[in-house]
Scaffold this active site. Sequence first.
Site, PDB file in Angstrom:
ATOM      1  N   SER A   1       0.860  -1.132  -0.075  1.00 38.51           N
ATOM      2  CA  SER A   1      -0.078   0.072   0.041  1.00 38.51           C
ATOM      3  C   SER A   1       0.907   1.274   0.069  1.00 38.51           C
ATOM      4  CB  SER A   1      -0.939   0.088   1.344  1.00 38.51           C
ATOM      5  OG  SER A   1      -0.033  -0.145   2.448  1.00 38.51           O
TER       6      SER A   1
ATOM      7  N   GLU B   1       1.164   5.715   1.055  1.00 39.17           N
ATOM      8  CA  GLU B   1       0.899   6.790   2.093  1.00 39.17           C
ATOM      9  C   GLU B   1       0.807   7.838   1.296  1.00 39.17           C
ATOM     10  OE1 GLU B   1       1.549   7.244   6.501  1.00 39.17           O
ATOM     11  OE2 GLU B   1       2.557   8.870   5.471  1.00 39.17           O
TER      12      GLU B   1
ATOM     13  N   THR C   1      -2.513  11.074   5.425  1.00 37.22           N
ATOM     14  CA  THR C   1      -2.233  11.801   6.584  1.00 37.22           C
ATOM     15  C   THR C   1      -3.118  12.758   7.078  1.00 37.22           C
ATOM     16  OG1 THR C   1      -0.576  13.061   5.698  1.00 37.22           O
ATOM     17  CG2 THR C   1       0.252  10.825   6.571  1.00 37.22           C
TER      18      THR C   1
ATOM     19  N   ARG D   1      -2.628   9.014  17.897  1.00 34.56           N
ATOM     20  CA  ARG D   1      -2.913  10.093  18.872  1.00 34.56           C
ATOM     21  C   ARG D   1      -2.597  11.459  18.370  1.00 34.56           C
ATOM     22  NH1 ARG D   1       1.900  11.530  23.384  1.00 34.56           N
ATOM     23  NH2 ARG D   1       2.668  12.717  21.363  1.00 34.56           N
TER      24      ARG D   1
ATOM     25  N   ASP E   1       0.373  14.725  17.213  1.00 32.26           N
ATOM     26  CA  ASP E   1       1.323  15.693  17.836  1.00 32.26           C
ATOM     27  C   ASP E   1       0.325  16.829  18.509  1.00 32.26           C
ATOM     28  OD1 ASP E   1       3.394  13.990  17.375  1.00 32.26           O
ATOM     29  OD2 ASP E   1       3.480  15.097  15.317  1.00 32.26           O
TER      30      ASP E   1
ATOM     31  N   ALA F   1      -4.029   7.180  21.676  1.00 32.12           N
ATOM     32  CA  ALA F   1      -4.490   6.236  20.416  1.00 32.12           C
ATOM     33  C   ALA F   1      -5.451   5.176  20.861  1.00 32.12           C
ATOM     34  CB  ALA F   1      -3.520   5.740  19.536  1.00 32.12           C
TER      35      ALA F   1
ATOM     36  N   LYS G   1      -3.875  -1.736  22.471  1.00 32.62           N
ATOM     37  CA  LYS G   1      -4.845  -1.435  21.271  1.00 32.62           C
ATOM     38  C   LYS G   1      -5.354  -2.375  20.653  1.00 32.62           C
ATOM     39  CE  LYS G   1      -1.360   1.479  19.946  1.00 32.62           C
ATOM     40  NZ  LYS G   1      -0.515   2.610  19.399  1.00 32.62           N
TER      41      LYS G   1
ATOM     42  N   GLN H   1       6.480   2.586  12.279  1.00 35.16           N
ATOM     43  CA  GLN H   1       7.331   3.509  11.704  1.00 35.16           C
ATOM     44  C   GLN H   1       8.341   2.976  11.029  1.00 35.16           C
ATOM     45  OE1 GLN H   1       8.279   6.659  11.028  1.00 35.16           O
ATOM     46  NE2 GLN H   1       7.576   7.466  13.066  1.00 35.16           N
TER      47      GLN H   1
ATOM     48  N   PHE I   1      13.633  13.681   9.126  1.00 39.54           N
ATOM     49  CA  PHE I   1      12.428  12.755   9.508  1.00 39.54           C
ATOM     50  C   PHE I   1      13.096  11.529  10.773  1.00 39.54           C
ATOM     51  CE2 PHE I   1      11.046  13.029   4.875  1.00 39.54           C
ATOM     52  CZ  PHE I   1      10.195  14.223   5.084  1.00 39.54           C
TER      53      PHE I   1
ATOM     54  N   HIS J   1       4.062  -1.183   3.579  1.00 37.69           N
ATOM     55  CA  HIS J   1       3.291   0.159   3.457  1.00 37.69           C
ATOM     56  C   HIS J   1       4.535   1.148   2.953  1.00 37.69           C
ATOM     57  CE1 HIS J   1       0.121   3.033   4.028  1.00 37.69           C
ATOM     58  NE2 HIS J   1       1.014   3.596   4.679  1.00 37.69           N
TER      59      HIS J   1
END
Length: 314
Positions: A39, A41, A72, A131, A133, A147, A189, A200, A243, A293
């Site tokens: 996938s 983003e 996003t 969650r 920033d 989250a 979760k 990440q 990043f 992803h």
Amino acid sequence: MTQSLLNRLNDIETLLNSVKSELQNQTKPNNTNNKVPFSFEFFPTKTDEAQDKLLTTFDTLNALNPQYFSVTYGAGGSTRERTLGIVEALSKQSDTPIAPHMSCIGDTKAEIGELLDFYKSLGVTRVVALRGDLPSGQVGYGELPYALDLVKFIRQHSGEHFTIKVAAYPEMHPQARNFDADIDNLVAKYHAGANEAITQFFYNADSYLFLRDKLAKKGVHQDQFPIIAGIMPITNASNIIRFADGCGADIPRYIRKQLADFGDDRKAIRQFGFEVVHTLCQRLIREGVPALHFYSMNSTEPNKELVKALGLTS
């Protein structure tokens, strides 16, 4: 040599061949033919012109038959209108599922409920629950501070309508107390209703495998709760370092050193970056990663080239 002995030797040879074949099958990658799902983003654009370009990029990447696209969402909904516009446009442009990000920081339960209802009206069935920033100048985390709280609220508000994706951190969330606490939060979760996690970005495959195995030791396995590997292509040295430093991701020393040695040689950086990410994905595929992803950065390349080189397209 008697016929009886010959028959016994033939039986032993047959048995050995059977065992050899079974062992070979067991050592094959879990994903046959490397056709693991993948996938992409996108992030919200700032201008109408950039959004038009993004729609063209979408068409190009969509032709590769990805499983879905995620979009996003800015801190405190700072890009909310742009996100909603892109999700709506992409939903109308193709049948490929769109998975919008949702952050709970700065929004009330009523606002999040309205957002869920809007996405449901578009036919969206997947969301990424984060969650987010805390926006600059804002005090307090709001009604849903984490989250985990957002996952619970989505299930309470929308039942089983949405497939809920959450974030995972192979190298630990930068604000986590320790790695075990971070793992426990991810497990919580899952038990609250999350269906899968997207990591990440990382460049050390062992960190992903360590996370996967730690979850398994706590009784949460890939077939129950897939951990999708987040992949960030390397095309710009300063950007990738910024990043990584901003989100706590680790860039191995050899990668940092090589990027520094290349200086402003963009072609060399792109070629080196492609080799690093391609090798990483190959290792993950051999290890049975459930899906990849790609953080596309709203670009066609090298995402298209990577997917094709990995043999993921039909």
